[in-house]
Structure formats: C-alpha cells, structure tokens
Design an enzyme around this catalytic site. Structure first.
Site, PDB file in Angstrom:
ATOM      1  N   PHE A 186      -5.142 -42.285  10.262  1.00  0.00           N
ATOM      2  CA  PHE A 186      -5.104 -41.599   8.905  1.00  0.00           C
ATOM      3  C   PHE A 186      -3.680 -41.144   8.834  1.00  0.00           C
ATOM      4  CE2 PHE A 186      -6.400 -37.895  10.919  1.00  0.00           C
ATOM      5  CZ  PHE A 186      -5.897 -36.871  10.229  1.00  0.00           C
ATOM      6  N   LYS A 187      -2.956 -40.736   9.643  1.00  0.00           N
ATOM      7  CA  LYS A 187      -1.742 -40.030   9.797  1.00  0.00           C
ATOM      8  C   LYS A 187      -0.584 -40.847   9.228  1.00  0.00           C
ATOM      9  CE  LYS A 187      -3.666 -36.414  12.181  1.00  0.00           C
ATOM     10  NZ  LYS A 187      -3.203 -35.922  13.530  1.00  0.00           N
ATOM     11  N   ASP A 188      -0.748 -42.243   9.232  1.00  0.00           N
ATOM     12  CA  ASP A 188       0.107 -42.963   8.833  1.00  0.00           C
ATOM     13  C   ASP A 188       0.431 -42.629   7.391  1.00  0.00           C
ATOM     14  OD1 ASP A 188       0.640 -44.775  10.834  1.00  0.00           O
ATOM     15  OD2 ASP A 188      -1.173 -45.833  10.512  1.00  0.00           O
ATOM     16  N   LEU A 214       2.957 -39.739   7.402  1.00  0.00           N
ATOM     17  CA  LEU A 214       4.265 -40.009   8.207  1.00  0.00           C
ATOM     18  C   LEU A 214       5.016 -41.299   8.222  1.00  0.00           C
ATOM     19  CD1 LEU A 214       2.704 -38.239  11.529  1.00  0.00           C
ATOM     20  CD2 LEU A 214       4.715 -37.633  10.379  1.00  0.00           C
ATOM     21  N   THR A 228      -1.016 -38.313  15.537  1.00  0.00           N
ATOM     22  CA  THR A 228       0.268 -37.548  14.860  1.00  0.00           C
ATOM     23  C   THR A 228       1.398 -38.356  15.687  1.00  0.00           C
ATOM     24  OG1 THR A 228      -0.543 -35.749  13.927  1.00  0.00           O
ATOM     25  CG2 THR A 228       1.474 -35.710  14.484  1.00  0.00           C
TER      26      THR A 228
END
Length: 764
Positions: A104-106, A109, A139
C-alpha cells in the site's frame, strides 16, 4: 491551506514547504490547519486519478491544479491493473498492492517524489535533497522506486537486518538507482526511526550538510506528502461499495487497518473528518500491541521488547503518526509534553476522546489460522498483515467493514504457504511458485523478476554508526550510468544498435593526485575519453578520480568500450560545466569510437539508427514492439574487435549488398510493428556474420540449440562473442531450455534475459 507543526500551532507554512521540509524544525509533524469538506456522493463516478485530484487539491492549494493533475496521472501510471480494487468476499477487502512494490505504500510513494520535485522547482530550491527513511519492510522499497534516479534527490534507506521478509529484503537490496543507498542495521525499526528523527533534529549534522548544499527530507509517513494521498482510497472504496449496491448512499461503514506506525489509519481519520460516512476505525495490531494497550488504557508504553513477527511491517513500538492524532485531540503544548515524556521515559499518559476507534490484536497462531480459514472457505488469499485485520474483524463481530489488504501474499510466500499447511522449500522463490500452483493467484511481475536480480546493497552497520554512514553517503561525488548496447541487429552492420538494461556506473570526484591521474590516462579508456573531451574544446584538463562499477562484460560485443567512452566524456562535460547536449556528446564519442552504432544507443537509449557523414552524426530513435524480448548468450570467450574486423572482406558483391539492404529495412519495420514472421526473415545477414561466427567455438552446436527452440531469430551482437536471441514476449520456455542444452556443451555460457533501456546515459 496552511500546515501547522504539532508542536507549534503558530507556525504556518504552505503545502509545498511542508512536503520539502518533511518534519518541522521543532521536531513536530505537519498537519493541515483544518479539514476541508468533501461529499463523496457527488463524486461517485470519478476515476481514481480524478478523485485523487479533487481531494488533494483541497489540501495542496498552492499547487497549480492542472500541474497537480499531471503529477497524479504520471504517478499512478505504473500500477499493473486497477489502482485500487475492492474484492467482495464474505468481507470487503480493499486491495492496495497493485503498484510496483506490491504494498500500500506505493499509493503515496509513487506520488511524493513528483510532488517534492514540483515543490522544489516552484520554490526555486536548487540544493540537493537527501531523503532519509527508516522502514519496517514496505516503505523502503516503495520510496526507492518512487525516487528512482530522480535528479537532485538522493535517498538512503535503513532497515532492520532481521526485521523484514526475505522478499522485502531482496526488493530493497537489488535496487539499482544511482541516487540510492540501502543499509541494514543491527537493531529494530524503532532504532532506525529514532536515528532518523535524531538526525533531523541535530543542528550540527544539518549544518555540515548545508555546507554541501544538501538538506534533509523524509519519505516516511511523518512527511505530510505521504499521508494525504492515502486519504483517497478510503473515499474510493466507499464509492465502489455504493456503486456495487453493497451499501446504501450515506450509510456508515467501518474500516479495519493493520497498522504499526499509525499513518494508514490516520488517513482514514482524516477522511472521516472530511465527511466520509465512517462508523468505526479499527486498529489491528500484532503481538507488538502497544497501540491496543494505549487505546484501551490511556497509557502509551514503549518500554517493552519488540517482538519479531510474521507481519514485520507492523513490528513497531513507537507509532510516529499518533502524535498527529493527539494534536487533533488536544493542543501543541500537550503534544510537546507527551512527546518529551516518550523520549525521556519511554511512555506517556493521555486521556482523550477516541470514540471513533476500536482496537484489537492477533498473535501469530491466530494470524496463521485466519489465512488458512479465508483461503479454504472463500478461496481468497491474504498476506499476514491482512490476516491480522481479518482476525480482529471476526473477533469483534463487525459487519459492513472494509479490511485494508496492505500487501501481496507473495511478499510473504513462505509464511502464507506454511499457514496453508504446505511443505516449505529453503528457496523463497520456489515457495512463490508452489504458492502460485496451489492457489492460482497471479504473481506480481516485479516479484517474478527478483530471482535473477543482482544484490547491489550489502552494507550492514551497528545502530550507533548510522550518523556516520549518512554523512558519508551525503558527500558522495557525481555518478554516471551508461547502458550496455547491442549493435548491428543482423543486417544493420555499423548502423543499428539498441540499449540494454545492464549498465556500467561510476562515481567521480576532482583529485589533487595528478600522478595517479596521469598513470590512469595511459591504460584506462574512461580517463582517456575524459581527457579527449577537454582536448576537443582546447581546455586544460582537471584531474579526477573514477570509481567504476563494471557490469558490462569486456570484449563480448555488448558495448563495454562505448560505455567507457561515453562515461568519460559526460564526466568531462560536468567538470567543464557544459550543457549536456547529447548530440554534442555523440559527436565526440563517435570521433573516439570510429562509428556511432554503439555510442548512439548508449547515449540516447532505446533502439537507434545512425549515420556518420562528414564528421556529423545523424540519428533516429525508434520504439521496439512489446511483442519481443531479448536473451543474450554470452560465451566464456573474448572476441577482440580488431580480430573481428580483420576477418571481414575488403569488398562485397552486389547481390550481398542488395540482400542486406532489403533485410535492413525489414528488420527495422518488423521490430517496430511486432510482426514475428517478417522478423524471422529480416535478421539474416551476409556482410559480417558469415565471417565472424566462424571465430566462435562450438557455434554450430549453439545454433542447433537456438534453431531447436521457439526463438524467432538470433544475431551476433556487435563484433561478438555474444549471440543475441529475439523471443516472443510470452515465451516462458525457451530461456530455460536453452540454458539446459548449453550446459551440455564443452564451454561455459551465461544466459541473460535483458530488457531494453529507454533512458540512455545519465548523470546524478
């Protein structure tokens, strides 16, 4: 919209400034001065990018709206399938792992680097930014991908050596960008995060970096630019539920979020404050249940041992984003007091109104059982973090709850496979294949590629060495990357070339050691090219030192000499402070190399046709169809260019010349169009291959193996000895078959699948 510090509400800065700074100078985190209203019922049919644009425009009011839309569309273009997907099983799963790093960090980021680059440019900031990031697994890789080779931005990622999964580790350690450094530390995530915060607040370090025209920023969720994009998928999932008639318009639903640093669920709180019909926000913790204890007792106590679990991205004891929530529930004075207590005592007490939150935790055994249960009962595969959240939903008996599925199960294949009761291999990639065979769930393409990627980052340090490594990394010299090339492409003798995703890289600095520089000039092609450029412009050469990382094999027809020449000339342009005019660099490189078919693609990337006339080089780039992929057979045998040139005849017959002319036009057109049948014929050559192939041992056996495969054709790369195969993009068999058959021959061969490099040479 202005942004305040959680420790000084009188400090008010713009969104661009907040994103650039990352963290306030007083140690606080930036928060919006108010929550704007947003009615999802009026925006149900928006695409993800249009929804993101509308929501982010409410916060980033100092960004030009059209520019912001372009940034968003560019950022989310890298997602494989749908950007966000709600999967309707017995529960609602919001799948947030379809980006480049399968986590989900995509969502934030992929966007943050473009927001930061825009903010720097619009604010007139020309200094280099050093992104300093601690990660518990996801992350790090998402940040590395987001900031991949970004101009004027370096990124250093710290992760706990034993605190991430093997796939997470491989994703980070194989990152090949020139502006990145990945370091594993002998400690846990909290150690890394504490070190990052300490550096941000260390005036001596910041002053030392300032001397180098470098300032710090962060890609962790402490950066408001990380938090804001995550608000969007809460609204998007609600719209999806309404459109699919799973809920009524305006009906309240809950969200269950596996969380460690409290950023993802805080974005849900922001969405609720903006008007999203949210009933409860459910905090799902693993064995490191510091958040569960806090929301249950009012005491935040980090004085406990960190437990390493099967859900490593949640193995956190100091949840940074909780500071923002406490600010929203109290005041900056109280935040400062509580954060001082946490720093000095490892705990603090806070009695706040948290009626919107529920919480719970699941241990490892419960998580494993949940993964198995969901797959057996629903034929749906989830990762351990999602397993924690699902377990809490079941424990609390929640209805109409969206579970945030934060990572692909393939990032934790061994754990998931074990939970399903399957026997494990010692090889993580074998477990990925077993999991795919058992479940049929698609393997993310980037995870597939990991197996053959080279480990590039091997630095391991003690946690008390972090500051030293940060300063060392920050003071690096300029770096250059030049791709390998494959010239000729059959009939395109001295005319065609393409760039490959295999590169030589270097770091260079000015030096006072003139003697060593003079010695290197005698034998090293990079140094010779560097001086050649100075001589070309009649300037006095300034001594430099090159530190080369050579990945292109020597004397194998893959452009190793061209890469060295281009690298030396680019370094000279940088030292002479000349504009990077690629055509000018090509002109000088061609004078050194003698012909442009290798240096042109090395400079420009992609596929290039080139002509040399009266010292002028003419080039045309063209895109090769996605129908094709390339496979290099690299013999353990060097073929010097001079020897390969000497075997060519002085003259050719008219028939041979016409033969090659017809094939040359056809090979270019078929590579562009993707016509497989035409390409098979077009790769034939009568100018150089009939003479040069005889110089390669076992060539007849090699060609028998190639002809017995599904390969569309092959050609001698450059002057050889590498033989390049063109395969159908969907061919999953030939590579392994060819490898196995080559192993039966007397000599040794490396078989390497190579993508095209579309960027060409660049300097960071």
């Amino acid at each position: 919209m202005k942004f305040l510090s959680t420790r000084n509400s009188n400090l008010k800065i713009s969104g661009r400034e907040a994103i650039v700074k990352g963290i306030s100078e007083d140690g606080g985190l930036f928060v919006p001065e108010f929550f704007p209203s947003f009615d999802i019922m009026e925006n149900l049919d928006l695409s993800y990018t249009d929804l993101a644009h509308k929501i982010l425009s409410l916060y980033l009011t100092d960004f030009d709206k059209e520019d912001l839309l372009k940034i968003i569309e560019k950022s989310y273009g890298s997602f494989e399938d749908e950007i966000a997907k709600v999967s309707y099983q017995k529960d609602f799963y919001l799948e947030l792992y379809h980006g480049r790093t399968s986590a989900f960090k995509d969502f934030a980021l992929c966007l943050l680097p473009n927001l930061l680059a825009y903010a720097k440019k619009s604010l007139g900031i020309k200094d280099k930014t050093l992104i300093l990031t601690a990660t518990s697994g996801d992350t790090g890789k998402a940040a590395l991908e987001g900031f991949y080779n970004t101009e004027d931005i370096d990124i250093l990622v710290l992760y706990p050596t034993e605190g991430v999964s093997s796939i997470q580790k491989a994703q980070m350690d194989t990152t090949g960008s020139l502006n990145s450094k990945v370091i594993s530390i002998d400690g846990n995530f909290d150690d890394a995060q504490s070190a990052v915060k300490k550096i941000f607040n260390d005036s001596k370090i910041k002053e030392e970096l300032k001397k180098e025209n470098i300032y710090l920023s962060s890609a962790n969720s402490i950066n408001i630019g990380r938090l804001l994009p995550q608000i969007v998928y809460y609204f998007y999932s609600y719209a999806d539920l309404v459109k699919n008639k799973k809920i009524d318009a305006g009906e309240k639903i809950s969200y269950c979020v596996p969380t460690g640093n409290f950023g993802d669920i805080l974005a849900g709180y922001y969405a609720k404050e903006m008007g999203l019909p949210v009933d409860k926000l459910v905090i799902a913790s693993n064995d490191n249940n510091v958040l569960t204890d806090f929301f249950t007792t009012g005491t935040y106590d980090a004085n406990r041992d960190l437990v390493k679990t099967i859900s490593p991205s949640m193995d956190i004891l100091v949840s940074s984003n909780l500071e923002r929530l406490i600010f929203h529930k109290s005041s900056d004075d109280l935040v400062k007091e509580k954060m001082d207590d946490l720093r000095d005592k490892g705990l603090f007490d806070f009695e706040g109104d948290f009626k919107e939150f529920l919480c719970g935790y699941a241990n490892e055994e419960e998580t494993r059982k949940t993964i198995k249960k969901v797959f057996e009962e629903e034929n749906y595969l989830i990762d351990p973090h999602t397993g924690v959240a699902k377990n809490i939903v079941d424990k609390l008996g929640l209805d109409k709850t969206v579970i945030l599925s934060t990572a692909s199960p393939y990032k934790f294949s061994s754990t998931v496979l074990d939970a399903l009761g399957e026997n494990l291999s010692d090889d993580e990639f074998e477990n990925i294949n077993i999991l795919h065979e058992k479940t049929g769930v698609k393997i993310p393409s980037e995870i597939k590629k990991l197996k053959n990627k080279k480990i590039l980052h091997k630095t391991k340090i003690l946690k008390n060495e972090i500051e030293e490594e940060v300063l060392k990394f920050a003071k690096r010299g300029k770096r250059i990357s030049v791709p390998a090339t494959s010239a000729n492409l059959g009939p395109g003798f001295d005319v065609l070339g393409l760039a490959l995703d295999l590169a030589n890289t270097c770091e260079f600095k000015l030096t006072d050691n003139k003697d060593e520089f003079e010695n290197n000039l005698k034998t090293n092609l990079i140094y010779k090219a560097y001086k050649y450029a100075f001589d070309f412009y009649g300037e006095e050469v300034l001594p430099v030192d090159f530190d080369l990382d050579a990945n292109i094999p020597l004397s194998r027809g893959l452009g190793s000499s061209a890469a060295c020449i281009v690298m030396g000339i680019m370094a000279a342009f940088e030292v002479m402070k000349r504009d990077f005019d690629k055509k000018e660099i090509l002109k000088i490189a061609t004078k050194m190399e003698g012909h442009p078919d290798n240096v042109a693609p090395a400079i420009f990337g992609n596929a290039v046709a080139s002509i040399l006339k009266d010292d002028q080089v003419y080039v045309e780039k063209f895109e090769i169809s996605n129908n094709f992929k390339f496979l290099a057979i690299i013999p353990d045998f060097k073929l010097p260019t001079k020897e390969a040139r000497d075997v060519l005849p002085e003259t050719y017959s008219k028939e041979d010349a016409v033969f090659n002319l017809s094939r040359l036009s056809m090979v270019i057109l078929s590579l562009i169009s993707g016509d497989e049948e035409n390409l098979k014929v077009a790769l034939d050559d009568k100018i150089h291959e009939p003479y040069r192939l005889k110089l390669i041992p076992e060539i007849h056996e090699i060609e028998k193996i190639i002809n017995g495969s599904e390969a569309l054709g092959h050609y001698l790369s450059g002057a050889g000895s590498t033989i390049m195969l063109v395969l159908k993009a969907k061919d999953k068999i030939s590579e392994e078959e060819i490898k196995n058959n080559l192993d039966k021959l007397s000599n040794s061969y490396e078989v390497l699948a190579l993508d095209l490099d579309k960027k060409g040479a660049f300097i960071i």
